[in-house]
Design a protein around this motif. Structure first.
Motif, PDB file in Angstrom:
ATOM      1  N   SER A 123       2.803   7.125  -4.458  1.00  0.00           N
ATOM      2  CA  SER A 123       2.652   7.455  -6.156  1.00  0.00           C
ATOM      3  C   SER A 123       1.831   8.833  -6.044  1.00  0.00           C
ATOM      4  O   SER A 123       1.628   9.090  -7.030  1.00  0.00           O
ATOM      5  N   THR A 183       0.937  -1.198   0.036  1.00  0.00           N
ATOM      6  CA  THR A 183       0.206  -0.011  -0.094  1.00  0.00           C
ATOM      7  C   THR A 183       0.916   1.251   0.013  1.00  0.00           C
ATOM      8  O   THR A 183       0.294   2.362  -0.471  1.00  0.00           O
ATOM      9  N   LEU A 184       2.001   1.186   0.712  1.00  0.00           N
ATOM     10  CA  LEU A 184       2.899   2.305   0.509  1.00  0.00           C
ATOM     11  C   LEU A 184       3.243   2.737  -0.778  1.00  0.00           C
ATOM     12  O   LEU A 184       3.549   3.987  -1.127  1.00  0.00           O
ATOM     13  N   LYS A 185       3.536   1.887  -1.939  1.00  0.00           N
ATOM     14  CA  LYS A 185       3.939   2.100  -3.068  1.00  0.00           C
ATOM     15  C   LYS A 185       2.660   3.059  -3.781  1.00  0.00           C
ATOM     16  O   LYS A 185       3.028   4.008  -4.465  1.00  0.00           O
ATOM     17  N   ILE A 186       1.392   2.504  -3.551  1.00  0.00           N
ATOM     18  CA  ILE A 186       0.479   3.541  -3.737  1.00  0.00           C
ATOM     19  C   ILE A 186       0.278   4.781  -3.164  1.00  0.00           C
ATOM     20  O   ILE A 186       0.211   5.857  -3.865  1.00  0.00           O
ATOM     21  N   VAL A 187       0.624   4.871  -1.928  1.00  0.00           N
ATOM     22  CA  VAL A 187       0.520   6.074  -1.285  1.00  0.00           C
ATOM     23  C   VAL A 187       1.448   7.025  -1.823  1.00  0.00           C
ATOM     24  O   VAL A 187       1.347   8.059  -1.884  1.00  0.00           O
TER      25      VAL A 187
END
Lengths: 308, 364
Positions: free
Chosen positions: B95, B89-93
């Motif tokens: 980005s 989820t941190l990758k989504i956040v």
């Protein structure tokens, strides 16, 4: 151009993931970023988004310098990220949110008006067959559904640039077809799509440009037809020939291998079926079997990997 | 802006998870045993004044209460970042158009608010409990309870920051959770135990500025000096001086027409009526004056003199007594400002270190 990556190098401990990688993604194109697993595709993508830090090289997105000599310019990156929709590989979204809530959160981060998020979100979820589960928690989703929602969240704020990391893994054939339709439509609407894959069949129909990365280096870049043609020139046709009596190939311009007295495997750069027919006939023999295999991109790709 | 987004995202997320409601329930019943004890005390005839309630509450909060709170805060923090990396989820956040520090700050504040809400519930239940057993909610009592809650929140926020540090330092959430339990045992039991042991063994021989130092004073000094990194030690020091010792000198001049001897009522001659010699009866003075004065220190506890003139007995009685006055938490905090400052400073240091690590972290 939309993305310009120059001499990007990245080392994880002692593994060199990217080795002076240079590539250009033109505005309005669909760029297929190909390579086997571990070739450096994800590292390249994550470098663009500032998720990993390259050792050297530079990245320019939408004419804004994001990485300069290996140094991340976070302020610039924040500006650029406003125009990017990113779909990571192997990621899940928030388990406790529903698809609608997820898209709303992304919309809020991009300050997209709520009505726009809802109308666009509805359209995307419907296309991806997620509308009937729009109020279900993502934690209960299957892998394919999660993958679709990952795509939806990349699209919801209507970004200029879509960066998709292995977008088609985990999708069923219908899902893949929908995905291809969606990115073609996005291209028609003027968007740029940069996506990675390790399966060539996924790329073949949709991409204008293909970049092949092997061992952290871009080994080929160009139009997909050109790459295919180039490989064929290198000896792409494989022909299996069986005759009723031995044939004498005198200094053939092709690579001929004898399986036994009457059976041959011939590799050629062009379709030589007529030439073979002539030779066989001229020696008073008959063709019992003739099989031609036109290589798939998969094989071209494997050959490139092997060459590296 | 990104901070606010991160805060609201995390907060909305927290409020939707079972974990948050589990925390609320645990904190809501935090003081229930203490209310039960208070009720037993009231039945036993004990006067439930602010001092009794708050000091009891404090020992409860700093005993079993803080153990629960610490585990919660550490566990909440210890999986904050690395589990998000693991899930992706941190990758989504990251980005989204926001800076890393903005997101971390937002998330941290959301966790702080989460703990604050949960602690708020515990206070609510406490007040309900007070009303239930008939303790009037005086201004002083409410103020002390709220101050104690704020101190507990500060302690938990620091533990949360330690958790954040662990979760940015260690990649696997399982490992960092395990390590946070180790940290918990170290800072709750092991290290404070050692410090207390040394404070008690040193106290008999130690003295500063010629004044003898008692073991609890030395313990506080050691906790400030050697346990500056331990929020639980700091909250213990901060709340250790709720009573203030003042020295009161009373000077009584009284005139009698007969000889009397002073009567000490409750250790004080404030009773003025003095006993007639040879009788058990109290004799009213013809004239009496009392002067009460706060003094710096009592070098004696009492002295008296009498003179006989013109058929009258003149008495001069001076008495000096230390008095313990319940001043409440605010006073204790004002005495131990350094420890409150340490609570804030170390929280900043822990969180700052987490920010630095997070800034450099590769979110693969």
């Amino acid at each position: 151009m939309m993305i310009r990556i120059e001499r990007l190098t990245k080392t994880y401990k002692d593994v060199r993931a990217l080795d002076n990688l240079t590539l250009t993604v033109e505005r309005g194109s669909i760029y297929g970023f190909l390579g086997p697993n571990g070739a450096g595709k994800s590292t390249t993508i994550m470098s663009i988004l500032g998720l990993v830090y390259p050792n050297s090289g530079s990245i320019v997105v939408r004419d804004v310098q994001v990485i300069s000599n290996g140094k991340l310019l976070e302020g610039n990156l924040v500006e650029v990220k406003k125009f990017i929709g990113y779909m990571p590989e192997n990621a899940t979204l928030w388990d406790y949110l529903t698809p609608i809530q997820t898209l709303e959160e992304i919309g809020k981060a991009h300050k997209t008006p709520k009505e726009e998020v809802l109308s666009r979100g509805r359209e995307i979820l419907q296309r991806l067959d997620l509308w009937n589960v729009k109020n279900k928690k993502v934690g209960k989703f299957s892998k394919g559904m999660k993958q679709k929602l990952l795509l939806a969240q990349a699209l919801v704020h209507d970004p200029e640039l879509l960066i998709l990391d292995e977008p088609m893994t985990g999708l069923d054939p219908a899902g893949i077809a929908t995905f291809k339709d969606i990115i073609k439509e996005e291209q028609k609407r003027g968007k740029t799509i940069f996506f990675s894959s390790h399966i060539l069949a996924h790329v073949e129909e949709v991409c204008d440009t293909v970049g092949v990365v092997v061992g952290g280096r871009l080994v080929k870049e160009g139009r997909i037809e050109d790459i295919k043609e180039e490989f064929l020139r290198k000896g792409g046709f494989v022909i299996f020939l069986e005759t009723n009596k031995p044939i004498n190939f005198e200094n053939p311009p092709w690579d001929v291998k004898k399986v036994d007295e009457k059976r041959y495997v011939i590799r050629a750069t062009t379709d030589i079926r007529e030439d073979l027919n002539d030779i066989v006939w001229s020696q008073g023999a008959k063709i019992l079997q003739l099989k031609v295999r036109v290589p798939s991109l998969e094989e071209i790709f494997l050959k490139m990997v092997k060459d590296e | 802006m990104g901070t606010l987004w991160g805060l609201l995202l995390e907060l909305r997320g927290s409020l939707r998870t079972k974990k948050f409601w589990a925390i609320v329930v645990i904190l809501a019943i935090l003081y229930v045993p203490w209310i039960y004890i208070l009720k037993r005390m009231a039945v036993g005839g004990e006067v439930l004044n602010q001092k009794v309630i708050i000091s009891g509450l404090l020992s409860f909060a700093e005993g079993s209460g803080i153990i629960m709170l610490s585990i919660l805060a550490l566990l909440l923090g210890a999986s904050a970042i690395n589990s998000e990396i693991e899930k992706g989820t941190l990758k989504i956040v990251m980005s989204q158009p926001l800076r890393r520090i903005e997101y971390l700050l937002g998330k941290f504040l959301a966790h702080t608010v989460t703990i604050g809400i949960a602690l708020g519930f515990s206070v609510l239940f406490l007040f309900v409990g007070f009303l239930y057993i008939g303790v009037p909610l005086s201004k002083g009592l409410v103020g002390d309870v709220l101050l104690l809650t704020i101190l507990l929140l500060l302690t938990m926020v620091q533990l949360l920051a330690i958790g954040y540090l662990l979760s940015t330092l260690i990649r696997s959430p399982g490992t960092s959770l395990g390590l946070s339990l180790l940290v918990f045992f170290l800072i709750i039991f092991v290290i404070p135990g050692l410090v207390t042991f040394f404070a008690f063994t040193h106290s008999s021989s130690s003295s500063t500025n010629g004044k003898l130092v008692g073991p609890s004073q030395l313990e506080n000094e050691y906790r400030t000096k050697y346990l500056f990194f331990d929020p639980i030690a700091q909250i213990k020091v901060t709340t250790s001086d709720m009573t203030k010792t003042i020295y009161v000198q009373k000077r009584i001049t009284a005139v009698f027409n007969q000889s009397v001897s002073p009567v000490y009522v409750n250790g004080s001659v404030m009773g003025i009526p003095l006993k007639g010699e040879g009788t058990q009866h109290l004799v009213k003075p013809l004239n009496a004056k009392v002067l009460v004065k706060k003094v710096h220190y009592c070098s004696y506890s009492g002295e008296s003199s009498s003179t006989y003139r013109n058929g009258l007995y003149f008495y001069n009685i001076t008495e000096c007594m230390p008095e313990e006055i319940y001043e409440g938490l605010l006073y204790s905090i004002s005495v131990h400002k350094i420890n409150v400052a340490l609570l804030f400073a170390m929280t900043l240091i822990y969180f700052g270190a987490a920010v630095l690590l997070f800034q450099r972290k590769e979110l693969r």
